[in-house]
Design a protein around this motif. Structure first.
Motif, PDB file in Angstrom:
ATOM      1  N   SER A  21       8.952  19.759  20.132  1.00 13.31           N
ATOM      2  CA  SER A  21       9.747  20.826  20.734  1.00 13.31           C
ATOM      3  C   SER A  21      10.766  21.328  19.731  1.00 13.31           C
ATOM      4  O   SER A  21      11.264  20.560  18.904  1.00 13.31           O
ATOM      5  CB  SER A  21      10.484  20.323  21.984  1.00 13.31           C
ATOM      6  N   CYS A  22      11.089  22.598  19.841  1.00 14.50           N
ATOM      7  CA  CYS A  22      12.095  23.210  18.982  1.00 14.50           C
ATOM      8  C   CYS A  22      13.003  24.059  19.868  1.00 14.50           C
ATOM      9  O   CYS A  22      12.577  25.096  20.377  1.00 14.50           O
ATOM     10  CB  CYS A  22      11.434  24.063  17.917  1.00 14.50           C
ATOM     11  N   THR A  23      14.210  23.603  20.059  1.00 15.42           N
ATOM     12  CA  THR A  23      15.156  24.373  20.862  1.00 15.42           C
ATOM     13  C   THR A  23      16.031  25.208  19.934  1.00 15.42           C
ATOM     14  O   THR A  23      16.438  24.757  18.865  1.00 15.42           O
ATOM     15  CB  THR A  23      16.033  23.450  21.713  1.00 15.42           C
ATOM     16  N   THR A  24      16.287  26.430  20.352  1.00 15.78           N
ATOM     17  CA  THR A  24      17.069  27.342  19.522  1.00 15.78           C
ATOM     18  C   THR A  24      18.236  27.912  20.297  1.00 15.78           C
ATOM     19  O   THR A  24      18.194  28.023  21.526  1.00 15.78           O
ATOM     20  CB  THR A  24      16.207  28.498  18.995  1.00 15.78           C
ATOM     21  N   SER A  25      19.275  28.259  19.569  1.00 21.03           N
ATOM     22  CA  SER A  25      20.407  28.945  20.155  1.00 21.03           C
ATOM     23  C   SER A  25      21.024  29.827  19.088  1.00 21.03           C
ATOM     24  O   SER A  25      20.901  29.554  17.887  1.00 21.03           O
ATOM     25  CB  SER A  25      21.443  27.954  20.703  1.00 21.03           C
ATOM     26  N   GLY A  26      21.643  30.899  19.538  1.00 19.88           N
ATOM     27  CA  GLY A  26      22.318  31.782  18.596  1.00 19.88           C
ATOM     28  C   GLY A  26      21.414  32.784  17.911  1.00 19.88           C
ATOM     29  O   GLY A  26      21.898  33.582  17.095  1.00 19.88           O
ATOM     30  N   LEU A  27      20.118  32.760  18.190  1.00 22.54           N
ATOM     31  CA  LEU A  27      19.239  33.768  17.607  1.00 22.54           C
ATOM     32  C   LEU A  27      18.486  34.472  18.725  1.00 22.54           C
ATOM     33  O   LEU A  27      18.315  33.931  19.815  1.00 22.54           O
ATOM     34  CB  LEU A  27      18.271  33.134  16.597  1.00 22.54           C
ATOM     35  N   ARG A  28      18.056  35.669  18.432  1.00 22.39           N
ATOM     36  CA  ARG A  28      17.316  36.447  19.419  1.00 22.39           C
ATOM     37  C   ARG A  28      15.865  35.969  19.405  1.00 22.39           C
ATOM     38  O   ARG A  28      15.043  36.419  18.613  1.00 22.39           O
ATOM     39  CB  ARG A  28      17.429  37.922  19.093  1.00 22.39           C
ATOM     40  N   PHE A  29      15.586  35.042  20.303  1.00 23.59           N
ATOM     41  CA  PHE A  29      14.310  34.320  20.313  1.00 23.59           C
ATOM     42  C   PHE A  29      13.127  35.268  20.391  1.00 23.59           C
ATOM     43  O   PHE A  29      12.063  34.994  19.848  1.00 23.59           O
ATOM     44  CB  PHE A  29      14.310  33.351  21.495  1.00 23.59           C
ATOM     45  N   THR A  30      13.310  36.394  21.068  1.00 23.13           N
ATOM     46  CA  THR A  30      12.192  37.317  21.258  1.00 23.13           C
ATOM     47  C   THR A  30      11.978  38.236  20.061  1.00 23.13           C
ATOM     48  O   THR A  30      11.058  39.043  20.064  1.00 23.13           O
ATOM     49  CB  THR A  30      12.418  38.172  22.504  1.00 23.13           C
ATOM     50  N   THR A  31      12.802  38.114  19.049  1.00 24.23           N
ATOM     51  CA  THR A  31      12.741  39.036  17.914  1.00 24.23           C
ATOM     52  C   THR A  31      11.803  38.577  16.812  1.00 24.23           C
ATOM     53  O   THR A  31      11.215  39.400  16.103  1.00 24.23           O
ATOM     54  CB  THR A  31      14.148  39.225  17.322  1.00 24.23           C
ATOM     55  N   TYR A  32      11.662  37.266  16.672  1.00 25.79           N
ATOM     56  CA  TYR A  32      11.005  36.718  15.493  1.00 25.79           C
ATOM     57  C   TYR A  32       9.666  36.050  15.792  1.00 25.79           C
ATOM     58  O   TYR A  32       9.488  35.455  16.855  1.00 25.79           O
ATOM     59  CB  TYR A  32      11.906  35.663  14.836  1.00 25.79           C
ATOM     60  N   ALA A  33       8.776  36.123  14.814  1.00 26.50           N
ATOM     61  CA  ALA A  33       7.639  35.210  14.822  1.00 26.50           C
ATOM     62  C   ALA A  33       8.200  33.820  14.540  1.00 26.50           C
ATOM     63  O   ALA A  33       9.132  33.673  13.740  1.00 26.50           O
ATOM     64  CB  ALA A  33       6.634  35.609  13.755  1.00 26.50           C
ATOM     65  N   MET A  34       7.634  32.818  15.185  1.00 24.11           N
ATOM     66  CA  MET A  34       8.122  31.462  14.991  1.00 24.11           C
ATOM     67  C   MET A  34       6.967  30.514  14.751  1.00 24.11           C
ATOM     68  O   MET A  34       5.809  30.830  15.077  1.00 24.11           O
ATOM     69  CB  MET A  34       8.931  31.009  16.203  1.00 24.11           C
ATOM     70  N   GLY A  35       7.272  29.357  14.215  1.00 26.65           N
ATOM     71  CA  GLY A  35       6.198  28.417  13.956  1.00 26.65           C
ATOM     72  C   GLY A  35       6.695  27.099  13.403  1.00 26.65           C
ATOM     73  O   GLY A  35       7.873  26.762  13.518  1.00 26.65           O
TER      74      GLY A  35
END
Length: 122
Positions: A21-35
């Motif tokens: 799992s990778c939890t994120t905060s402070g970034l616009r999660f819907t903006t970036y490709a992730m991996g």
């Protein structure tokens, strides 16, 4: 402040499964490709999997196709990597990343975490 925190690694026998799992905060999660990418001692970093901003496309390294599945939970701003049929060659530090663009073709990483260790015993 952007935070990217991985969890779920551990020691598993060959043939077993893990879910990272990778939890994120402070970034616009819907903006970036992730991996996810991984790095084993003495080896180059390898991009394991990527998912586009809308989850319309997923990419996998040849070594993980058919065994790993990437997904993202938008309400929770969380990225997952389900890893099945693990083999000793999968042993590495696995880190989550956000690319600088919405699509996986981008080669620029904008954010990444410290990683979680995966060890597969034979």
């Amino acid at each position: 402040q952007v935070q990217v925190v991985e969890s779920g690694g551990g020691l598993v026998q060959a043939g077993g499964s893990l879910r990272l799992s990778c939890t994120t905060s402070g970034l616009r999660f819907t903006t970036y490709a992730m991996g996810w990418f991984r790095q084993a001692p003495g080896k180059e970093r390898e991009e394991v999997s990527c998912i586009t901003w809308r989850s319309s496309t997923t990419d996998y390294a040849d070594s993980t196709k058919g065994r790993f599945t990437i997904s993202r939970d938008y309400p929770e701003n969380t990225l997952y990597l389900q890893m099945n049929s693990l083999i000793p060659e999968d042993t590495a530090m696995y880190s989550c990343f956000a690319k600088a663009e919405p699509y996986c073709l981008s080669s620029e990483y904008k954010y990444w975490g410290q990683g979680t260790q995966v060890t597969v015993s034979s």
